[in-house]
Scaffold this motif. Sequence first.
Motif, mmCIF file in Angstrom:
data_model
loop_
_atom_site.group_PDB
_atom_site.id
_atom_site.type_symbol
_atom_site.label_atom_id
_atom_site.label_comp_id
_atom_site.label_asym_id
_atom_site.label_seq_id
_atom_site.Cartn_x
_atom_site.Cartn_y
_atom_site.Cartn_z
ATOM 1 N N THR A 11 31.023 -13.996 1.054
ATOM 2 C CA THR A 11 31.547 -13.580 2.497
ATOM 3 C C THR A 11 32.700 -14.806 2.587
ATOM 4 O O THR A 11 32.733 -15.731 1.927
ATOM 5 N N PRO A 12 33.542 -14.584 3.523
ATOM 6 C CA PRO A 12 34.782 -15.511 3.616
ATOM 7 C C PRO A 12 34.125 -16.943 4.175
ATOM 8 O O PRO A 12 34.374 -18.030 3.392
ATOM 9 N N GLU A 13 33.164 -17.097 4.643
ATOM 10 C CA GLU A 13 32.376 -18.277 4.955
ATOM 11 C C GLU A 13 31.795 -18.826 3.616
ATOM 12 O O GLU A 13 31.954 -20.215 3.440
ATOM 13 N N GLN A 14 31.170 -17.916 2.784
ATOM 14 C CA GLN A 14 30.700 -18.628 1.311
ATOM 15 C C GLN A 14 31.732 -18.971 0.494
ATOM 16 O O GLN A 14 31.538 -19.867 -0.005
ATOM 17 N N GLU A 15 32.775 -18.164 0.456
ATOM 18 C CA GLU A 15 34.012 -18.562 -0.350
ATOM 19 C C GLU A 15 34.489 -19.908 0.105
ATOM 20 O O GLU A 15 34.967 -21.030 -0.607
ATOM 21 N N GLN A 16 34.498 -20.378 1.721
ATOM 22 C CA GLN A 16 34.989 -21.518 2.180
ATOM 23 C C GLN A 16 34.139 -22.656 1.696
ATOM 24 O O GLN A 16 34.412 -23.399 1.251
ATOM 25 N N ALA A 17 32.710 -22.487 1.838
ATOM 26 C CA ALA A 17 31.694 -23.317 1.339
ATOM 27 C C ALA A 17 32.015 -23.418 -0.265
ATOM 28 O O ALA A 17 31.690 -24.686 -0.752
ATOM 29 N N LEU A 18 32.077 -22.604 -1.031
ATOM 30 C CA LEU A 18 32.442 -22.726 -2.517
ATOM 31 C C LEU A 18 33.685 -23.642 -2.697
ATOM 32 O O LEU A 18 33.645 -24.624 -3.549
ATOM 33 N N GLN A 19 34.728 -23.539 -1.865
ATOM 34 C CA GLN A 19 35.921 -24.250 -2.038
ATOM 35 C C GLN A 19 35.723 -25.527 -1.666
ATOM 36 O O GLN A 19 36.244 -26.253 -2.364
ATOM 37 N N GLN A 20 35.116 -25.886 -0.610
ATOM 38 C CA GLN A 20 34.533 -27.329 -0.351
ATOM 39 C C GLN A 20 33.738 -27.734 -1.168
ATOM 40 O O GLN A 20 33.802 -29.049 -1.337
#
Length: 125
Positions: A11-20
Amino acid sequence: MEILGPEEMLTPEQEQALQQARALARLLDDQFQIAGFGVGLDGIIGLIPGVGDAFTTAMGAYHVSLANKLGMGWGTRMQMIGNLGLDFVIGLVPLLGDFLDFGFKSHRRNMRLIEKKLEKRGIRI
């Protein structure tokens, strides 16, 4: 965040967490170049006896938390905790431990574990 099953997309939230998580691993393990070697805050802050290693270990817990949220198994999370624990113990040894701490990049190792597990599930990252 929801737990991911095989063949699901992030999900976009998971992708953002992965990038962080990637950015945190880079910051802690090899953000700066010194004489051709990647050096991060883990090695630098780890020079402060006790406190530095405890701080960077606590920051590294983010990767373990992310792995849990992404549904990674107990074995993977224990391996990640082992990497953090070894990094912490290495850093406690005066001078030699600080030198070795620059080479043992537990945060990068843990990030690679997350990425490998996602790839194994067929999740594009």
